[in-house]
Design an enzyme around this catalytic site. Sequence first.
Site: not given
Lengths: 265, 282
Positions: A50-53
């Site tokens: 996920y792009e949140s890391g």
Amino acid sequence: MTAWDTDEVMTIVAARELRDGAVCFVGIGLPSEAANLARATHAPRCVLVYESGTIGAKPEVLPLSIGDGVLADHADAVVSVPEIFNYWLQAGRIDVGFLGAAQIDRHANINTTVVGSYAEPKVRLPGAGGAPEIAASAGEVVVVLRHTTRALVDRLDFVTSVGHGTGAGARDALGYPGRGPVAVITDLGVLRPDPATRELTLVAVHPGATADQARAATGWPLRVADDLAVTSSPTGEELAVLRDLRARTAASRGGPTRPVRPTGR
Amino acid sequence: MAELTTLREAIAGLVHDGDTVALEGFTHLIPTAAGHEIVRQGRRDLTLVRMTPDLVYDQLLGMGVARKLVFSWGGNPGVGSLHRFRDAVERGWPAPLEIEEHSHAGMANRYVAGASNLPFAVLRGYVGTDLASVTPTIRPITCPFTGEELMAVPALRPDVTVVHAQQADRAGNVALWGITGIQKEAVLAARRAIVTVEEVVDAFAPRPFQVVLPGIAIDAVAVVPRGAHPSYAHGYYDRDNAFYTAWDPISRDRDAYRAWMQRHVLDVDDFAGHLASLAAVA
């Protein structure tokens, strides 16, 4: 035989696109539901990013946002946002991106920015998020969205993320490393780019849906494959796992829930 | 060196009218309390920066504190639109809002360039999108070594960055863990930095994926328990998903929104008062 609704079959068919062991960059909403269904059924070794890391996220319930705590809880690693985009996505370590869209055109280009003109928009949408670079650099892309003439449009108001550009050869000309969209899964069927022209072609309809329904819900003259297939019906296991996932998600949020607004994150 | 102070004093001393201000947080640890204090102190003409403007930016924009927004995704995550943001962009209410729009990768690299004291960053992206044609801060550049065409984006150097974290120690070092997003880069890119924390501890315990921001990079630390509500603080409290849903009808209507801001932000003294005012209507 268990009955199912069109959203369920859309999610289940999208989930089948995810190969076991694949590294999948997941957008929030419908794509996230499909990716998590895949992990809970045929693809237990897929790695959800996920792009949140979060890398190797294993949420027990569906995240409402892209940065919910459930994504970090059992992740293999939690890294910074620059790292996820630079070291993982741009570096070519992502096999497949699962994206939603507000609008998509016949070459699978995506708009999540505005409806109407940019300077004076009729509807200001959330914007790009991570989608442009996912569309550019993921090994391939799967798009999940509901099939309506407002979503599948003849001409995008804004190109936020490039699918196959103007058609054959366009991605190469832009220098994009990934193969681009390989499938668009809707609640009516499956569209895939024509191997030669890269124009989206209806290759399968879900059980109960027809090509005419899909044509009527598409904003351009939709090409239909000569050997149009019917997707195999959801299995009892797929339905049971999806419904359990939704029920546990709803319970955790204290109310009923569905991913209602795919916006391209 | 970080000074332990109150949020009111930190905002009064470090955030000025006309500043470029980044309140960062990627769903997790969103500095809501600091946003409210900026509204209460009546700041004007701000350029607000944030990768993912959400509820606190909706609240700020509707009060007309900003003349410009620099961002990459503006929505109510999992719920839908930011109605104050949309009203500002679509109808210029309460005042016209200039926007400068990027992708997440572009914004993240802009912060990295700022933190590195470089003028710009390069990435492989944006090519063929309409973003490159509407955003002047996206420009093509040719690699001097390989000839590859890439995109350049200028460094972000906020006058002030504000983040929320779980803990500070007594020397003003700050620890955050869980999803830590873009906070380190946003703090190091800024000329001045304010951190609100859940609590001050004697020493940090080791935790997986923990990020420590040394106090030498921070100007002010203020203790604000639950200061990230309605977002969450890993290890302290969960995301208040019901509030994100409740914000939708409040923010759709200009009068309902203004009444809410009056009662829950302007008419309270601080964030503890804000939380008490929410509990009173629950």
